[in-house]
Design a protein around this motif. Sequence first.
Motif, PDB file in Angstrom:
ATOM      1  N   ALA A 426       0.836  -9.274 -15.327  1.00  0.00           N
ATOM      2  CA  ALA A 426      -0.316 -10.048 -15.765  1.00  0.00           C
ATOM      3  C   ALA A 426      -1.612  -9.289 -15.518  1.00  0.00           C
ATOM      4  O   ALA A 426      -2.558  -9.377 -16.317  1.00  0.00           O
ATOM      5  N   ALA A 427      -1.675  -8.525 -14.414  1.00  0.00           N
ATOM      6  CA  ALA A 427      -2.871  -7.740 -14.120  1.00  0.00           C
ATOM      7  C   ALA A 427      -3.103  -6.679 -15.184  1.00  0.00           C
ATOM      8  O   ALA A 427      -4.243  -6.450 -15.630  1.00  0.00           O
ATOM      9  N   VAL A 428      -2.030  -6.005 -15.612  1.00  0.00           N
ATOM     10  CA  VAL A 428      -2.163  -4.995 -16.672  1.00  0.00           C
ATOM     11  C   VAL A 428      -2.622  -5.651 -17.967  1.00  0.00           C
ATOM     12  O   VAL A 428      -3.479  -5.121 -18.693  1.00  0.00           O
ATOM     13  N   GLU A 429      -2.090  -6.814 -18.272  1.00  0.00           N
ATOM     14  CA  GLU A 429      -2.490  -7.543 -19.475  1.00  0.00           C
ATOM     15  C   GLU A 429      -3.970  -7.932 -19.419  1.00  0.00           C
ATOM     16  O   GLU A 429      -4.687  -7.852 -20.417  1.00  0.00           O
ATOM     17  N   LYS A 430      -4.434  -8.363 -18.239  1.00  0.00           N
ATOM     18  CA  LYS A 430      -5.841  -8.758 -18.099  1.00  0.00           C
ATOM     19  C   LYS A 430      -6.760  -7.562 -18.309  1.00  0.00           C
ATOM     20  O   LYS A 430      -7.822  -7.683 -18.937  1.00  0.00           O
ATOM     21  N   VAL A 431      -6.378  -6.388 -17.782  1.00  0.00           N
ATOM     22  CA  VAL A 431      -7.183  -5.179 -17.980  1.00  0.00           C
ATOM     23  C   VAL A 431      -7.245  -4.832 -19.463  1.00  0.00           C
ATOM     24  O   VAL A 431      -8.315  -4.516 -20.005  1.00  0.00           O
ATOM     25  N   ARG A 432      -6.093  -4.908 -20.120  1.00  0.00           N
ATOM     26  CA  ARG A 432      -6.064  -4.613 -21.554  1.00  0.00           C
ATOM     27  C   ARG A 432      -6.942  -5.579 -22.333  1.00  0.00           C
ATOM     28  O   ARG A 432      -7.697  -5.183 -23.237  1.00  0.00           O
ATOM     29  N   ASP A 433      -6.913  -6.883 -21.975  1.00  0.00           N
ATOM     30  CA  ASP A 433      -7.711  -7.876 -22.680  1.00  0.00           C
ATOM     31  C   ASP A 433      -9.200  -7.644 -22.466  1.00  0.00           C
ATOM     32  O   ASP A 433     -10.011  -7.875 -23.381  1.00  0.00           O
ATOM     33  N   ARG A 434      -9.579  -7.203 -21.250  1.00  0.00           N
ATOM     34  CA  ARG A 434     -10.993  -6.917 -20.979  1.00  0.00           C
ATOM     35  C   ARG A 434     -11.517  -5.827 -21.913  1.00  0.00           C
ATOM     36  O   ARG A 434     -12.613  -5.934 -22.473  1.00  0.00           O
ATOM     37  N   PHE A 435     -10.732  -4.774 -22.059  1.00  0.00           N
ATOM     38  CA  PHE A 435     -11.146  -3.691 -22.952  1.00  0.00           C
ATOM     39  C   PHE A 435     -11.165  -4.174 -24.401  1.00  0.00           C
ATOM     40  O   PHE A 435     -12.058  -3.819 -25.185  1.00  0.00           O
ATOM     41  N   ALA A 436     -10.172  -4.996 -24.766  1.00  0.00           N
ATOM     42  CA  ALA A 436     -10.090  -5.483 -26.146  1.00  0.00           C
ATOM     43  C   ALA A 436     -11.300  -6.335 -26.503  1.00  0.00           C
ATOM     44  O   ALA A 436     -11.806  -6.269 -27.637  1.00  0.00           O
ATOM     45  N   ARG A 437     -11.787  -7.151 -25.538  1.00  0.00           N
ATOM     46  CA  ARG A 437     -12.961  -7.990 -25.813  1.00  0.00           C
ATOM     47  C   ARG A 437     -14.211  -7.148 -26.046  1.00  0.00           C
ATOM     48  O   ARG A 437     -15.193  -7.621 -26.635  1.00  0.00           O
ATOM     49  N   ASN A 438     -14.200  -5.911 -25.605  1.00  0.00           N
ATOM     50  CA  ASN A 438     -15.315  -4.982 -25.834  1.00  0.00           C
ATOM     51  C   ASN A 438     -15.033  -4.033 -26.982  1.00  0.00           C
ATOM     52  O   ASN A 438     -15.727  -3.018 -27.154  1.00  0.00           O
ATOM     53  N   GLY A 439     -14.017  -4.339 -27.779  1.00  0.00           N
ATOM     54  CA  GLY A 439     -13.711  -3.545 -28.960  1.00  0.00           C
ATOM     55  C   GLY A 439     -13.059  -2.213 -28.665  1.00  0.00           C
ATOM     56  O   GLY A 439     -13.146  -1.290 -29.496  1.00  0.00           O
ATOM     57  N   LEU A 440     -12.416  -2.074 -27.528  1.00  0.00           N
ATOM     58  CA  LEU A 440     -11.805  -0.811 -27.142  1.00  0.00           C
ATOM     59  C   LEU A 440     -10.289  -0.928 -27.165  1.00  0.00           C
ATOM     60  O   LEU A 440      -9.708  -1.869 -26.608  1.00  0.00           O
ATOM     61  N   ALA A 441      -9.645   0.021 -27.834  1.00  0.00           N
ATOM     62  CA  ALA A 441      -8.187   0.066 -27.863  1.00  0.00           C
ATOM     63  C   ALA A 441      -7.669   0.654 -26.550  1.00  0.00           C
ATOM     64  O   ALA A 441      -8.293   1.542 -25.964  1.00  0.00           O
ATOM     65  N   VAL A 442      -6.509   0.145 -26.097  1.00  0.00           N
ATOM     66  CA  VAL A 442      -5.921   0.588 -24.829  1.00  0.00           C
ATOM     67  C   VAL A 442      -4.483   1.011 -25.051  1.00  0.00           C
ATOM     68  O   VAL A 442      -3.711   0.308 -25.718  1.00  0.00           O
TER      69      VAL A 442
END
Length: 459
Positions: A426-442
């Motif tokens: 879940a922590a990895v998913e949250k980090v990915r979502d944070r970047f996604a909300r800023n328009g950044l691919a992970v």
Amino acid sequence: MREILAGAVATFALIPEVIAFSVTAGVDPSVGLYSSFVISVVIALFGGRPAMISAAAGSVALVVAPLVRDHGIQYLFAAGLLAGMFQMLFGFARLSALMRYVSNSVRTGFVNALAVLIFAAQLPHILNAGAIGYAVIAAGLAIIYLVPRLTTRIPAPLICVVVLTALCSALNIAVPRIADLGQLPDGLPMFAWPNVAINLELLNIIFLPALAIAMVGLLESLMTAGVVDDQTGTPSNKDAEARGLGLANVATSLFGGIAGCGMIGQTVSNVKYGGRGRLSTLAAGGILLILMVALKGVVAQVPVAALVAIMIMVSIDTFDWGSLRRLRGTPLLSNLVMLVTVAVTILSHNLSMGVLVGVLMSGVFFAAKVARMQSVRRDGDSYVVEGQIFFASADAFIDAFDPLNHQGPVTIDLSRAQLWDITALAAVEKVRDRFARNGLAVTVVGMNATSGLAVPKVP
């Protein structure tokens, strides 16, 4: 002969405690004494730790006291029968491996707390002894500690009992005797099925007490077995001990006895005076029965002060004095676990409660220590993660990433990290979502195969 004499010492160490524990449970002293005989014989034959003394114990007495008070002694026998079945199931399921999660700090705290409780149990006798009683106790301690300098062929506590009994009887010294502690058995234990109706109501009444008896008894027995392992330098079969204890508790419940478990104070005394095999355990039970039935009149005249002296010796020998010297060199958190285990056990008079709190503290401290074993290193638009990611370190892992300071795609390398649980995923998913909300691919790479978790790559 050494085994038999060591068992005899354990017998005299058993008598005052068993009588006291019977009173605590709300049953006649003969119930505890019958129980101790039956348990000793069965555990000697089927237990997994030779030289260990098992009998009616204070921890079990505390659990069953409300049951006896509210429903009567027949429900005690029924609960003991069910508890024994639980313990046998525990042994057959090979669940003794759970004991590896009990740290050495907790074991030391368990032993030290038990030594304090053994001594504390003697305080009523000591405080009410009077001048003559103090003199008899002092004489008993002198015999116990000075006789070994002359001979070790006969255990000093046995000499203490014989000499003080003869002296007090010959001089007509007015001190409390064993007969004053409660009614002693009048005959052999008799087989009898618990006189209760077998139905769902019975199960509703005895299920939780039986489960508590089973868990408390197993905990104390397996901890005691571990102490004997350390003292003798020999291994034991903990699963066989669990099965043997369960069978012993089934047997004692069918012969009008209270369920029991390992007795660390008496076991330490047995081992100290040469008990190493099953014969010493068998002798402890056999001699107890002989003393209580065939020689009841003689045993009734043994001064309580002599038994108090023996139990003081047992408490001194049980306490791990080296643990006090090791406080300076032992990590602070380990010391804290040991001291809290001692404090909780003494305050609650519940060994299982002290061990439970100690195990929980050990787990929390270990998780906190491992949580610090992680790092997140940034290299441009890439992150390299090292260490352990799990529920205790997940928040620190998430906070290590800053989506606001990136312009292009981000790569997270987990090849040097270990993900342990769903919280890590879940922590990895949250980090990915944070970047996604800023328009950044992970892109997540290096997911370790041993974690059993999978994080999809985001284009």
